[in-house]
Design a protein around this motif. Sequence first.
Motif, PDB file in Angstrom:
ATOM      1  N   ALA A  61      10.486   8.616  -7.094  1.00  0.00           N
ATOM      2  CA  ALA A  61       9.198   9.294  -7.167  1.00  0.00           C
ATOM      3  C   ALA A  61       8.114   8.348  -7.675  1.00  0.00           C
ATOM      4  O   ALA A  61       6.974   8.363  -7.177  1.00  0.00           O
ATOM      5  N   TRP A  62       8.455   7.513  -8.654  1.00  0.00           N
ATOM      6  CA  TRP A  62       7.493   6.554  -9.207  1.00  0.00           C
ATOM      7  C   TRP A  62       7.119   5.503  -8.171  1.00  0.00           C
ATOM      8  O   TRP A  62       5.943   5.128  -8.047  1.00  0.00           O
ATOM      9  N   LEU A  63       8.090   5.037  -7.399  1.00  0.00           N
ATOM     10  CA  LEU A  63       7.811   4.063  -6.346  1.00  0.00           C
ATOM     11  C   LEU A  63       6.912   4.680  -5.263  1.00  0.00           C
ATOM     12  O   LEU A  63       5.991   4.023  -4.769  1.00  0.00           O
ATOM     13  N   GLU A  64       7.183   5.919  -4.911  1.00  0.00           N
ATOM     14  CA  GLU A  64       6.353   6.596  -3.905  1.00  0.00           C
ATOM     15  C   GLU A  64       4.922   6.758  -4.418  1.00  0.00           C
ATOM     16  O   GLU A  64       3.956   6.542  -3.675  1.00  0.00           O
ATOM     17  N   GLU A  65       4.790   7.117  -5.702  1.00  0.00           N
ATOM     18  CA  GLU A  65       3.458   7.264  -6.284  1.00  0.00           C
ATOM     19  C   GLU A  65       2.716   5.925  -6.277  1.00  0.00           C
ATOM     20  O   GLU A  65       1.498   5.874  -6.061  1.00  0.00           O
ATOM     21  N   GLY A  66       3.452   4.845  -6.520  1.00  0.00           N
ATOM     22  CA  GLY A  66       2.845   3.514  -6.488  1.00  0.00           C
ATOM     23  C   GLY A  66       2.336   3.140  -5.109  1.00  0.00           C
ATOM     24  O   GLY A  66       1.262   2.537  -4.971  1.00  0.00           O
ATOM     25  N   ARG A  67       3.082   3.490  -4.068  1.00  0.00           N
ATOM     26  CA  ARG A  67       2.623   3.239  -2.697  1.00  0.00           C
ATOM     27  C   ARG A  67       1.380   4.071  -2.391  1.00  0.00           C
ATOM     28  O   ARG A  67       0.415   3.579  -1.807  1.00  0.00           O
ATOM     29  N   ASN A  68       1.411   5.329  -2.793  1.00  0.00           N
ATOM     30  CA  ASN A  68       0.252   6.191  -2.539  1.00  0.00           C
ATOM     31  C   ASN A  68      -0.981   5.694  -3.291  1.00  0.00           C
ATOM     32  O   ASN A  68      -2.109   5.801  -2.791  1.00  0.00           O
ATOM     33  N   ASP A  69      -0.772   5.142  -4.471  1.00  0.00           N
ATOM     34  CA  ASP A  69      -1.889   4.675  -5.286  1.00  0.00           C
ATOM     35  C   ASP A  69      -2.601   3.485  -4.642  1.00  0.00           C
ATOM     36  O   ASP A  69      -3.767   3.215  -4.966  1.00  0.00           O
ATOM     37  N   MET A  70      -1.929   2.784  -3.733  1.00  0.00           N
ATOM     38  CA  MET A  70      -2.572   1.675  -3.032  1.00  0.00           C
ATOM     39  C   MET A  70      -3.806   2.143  -2.264  1.00  0.00           C
ATOM     40  O   MET A  70      -4.724   1.360  -2.014  1.00  0.00           O
ATOM     41  N   GLU A  71      -3.843   3.421  -1.912  1.00  0.00           N
ATOM     42  CA  GLU A  71      -4.999   3.962  -1.179  1.00  0.00           C
ATOM     43  C   GLU A  71      -6.269   3.900  -2.024  1.00  0.00           C
ATOM     44  O   GLU A  71      -7.369   3.920  -1.474  1.00  0.00           O
ATOM     45  N   THR A  72      -6.119   3.816  -3.347  1.00  0.00           N
ATOM     46  CA  THR A  72      -7.294   3.794  -4.227  1.00  0.00           C
ATOM     47  C   THR A  72      -7.833   2.386  -4.435  1.00  0.00           C
ATOM     48  O   THR A  72      -8.852   2.213  -5.109  1.00  0.00           O
ATOM     49  N   SER A  73      -7.173   1.377  -3.870  1.00  0.00           N
ATOM     50  CA  SER A  73      -7.634  -0.003  -4.022  1.00  0.00           C
ATOM     51  C   SER A  73      -9.019  -0.170  -3.395  1.00  0.00           C
ATOM     52  O   SER A  73      -9.254   0.254  -2.259  1.00  0.00           O
ATOM     53  N   LYS A  74      -9.918  -0.805  -4.121  1.00  0.00           N
ATOM     54  CA  LYS A  74     -11.260  -1.042  -3.594  1.00  0.00           C
ATOM     55  C   LYS A  74     -11.253  -2.141  -2.537  1.00  0.00           C
ATOM     56  O   LYS A  74     -12.082  -2.157  -1.636  1.00  0.00           O
ATOM     57  N   GLU A  75     -10.310  -3.066  -2.670  1.00  0.00           N
ATOM     58  CA  GLU A  75     -10.208  -4.176  -1.714  1.00  0.00           C
ATOM     59  C   GLU A  75      -9.134  -3.855  -0.694  1.00  0.00           C
ATOM     60  O   GLU A  75      -7.955  -3.714  -1.040  1.00  0.00           O
ATOM     61  N   LYS A  76      -9.526  -3.739   0.558  1.00  0.00           N
ATOM     62  CA  LYS A  76      -8.603  -3.306   1.597  1.00  0.00           C
ATOM     63  C   LYS A  76      -8.054  -4.480   2.422  1.00  0.00           C
ATOM     64  O   LYS A  76      -7.721  -4.304   3.594  1.00  0.00           O
ATOM     65  N   THR A  77      -7.990  -5.674   1.835  1.00  0.00           N
ATOM     66  CA  THR A  77      -7.275  -6.775   2.472  1.00  0.00           C
ATOM     67  C   THR A  77      -5.813  -6.704   2.055  1.00  0.00           C
ATOM     68  O   THR A  77      -5.473  -6.057   1.056  1.00  0.00           O
TER      69      THR A  77
END
Length: 209
Positions: A61-77
Amino acid sequence: MQSKRLLQCAFPLIKNHGFTRESLSLAALSLPAPHTEPLSDTAVTSLFGSGDEARRTLLRAWLEEGRNDMETSKEKTASGLLKHRLRWNEPVLQFLPEIFALASSPPSGIPPLDPRPAVWHAASIADQACYLSGDKNTGNAWYAKRATLSTVYIAAELHQIGSPTTAADFLDSLLDSANKLESVFGDTSQFSRYIGRSWSGIYRSLGLQ
């Protein structure tokens, strides 16, 4: 629904209690309608599995949350997204070796260790980075790109354990080297073989070979 909320409440507790049944038990105290006492061990087993399976449930669950949190990155490279994911590790960095050990330990507890969860972990982050960065590759190039990013990411994550402050720069150096090698090899199959050899070294670092 209750188990999902408990898992989310357990995430902040990992920093102090690790990927443990205790974190899951204490999560009951942080629910919107908090319990008056932690979950019993029987309740943890009923909701999340017996023994280490409950810990694996929390880890997944923590790993999945970490992947989902990538969507909040301001830099999309790709670089920015992978660095963002590395930052997700920082509050629980002391437990990162435990993450690799827990992910690769078979439920039976009997060796050999299973490398597939580590591969899936890196591959899923690479796929998320490609998706969020708008990667347009197709065919063999699609696979080669994801293989490159997954190799770079897992190597940077291993580096992060020993040198957290240099992990981002290390990731950039690997990406730069990988891009140059991809140009040198030209042929996607040759580059894929190079990536395969890189993963062999990573397996040894994880103790999987």
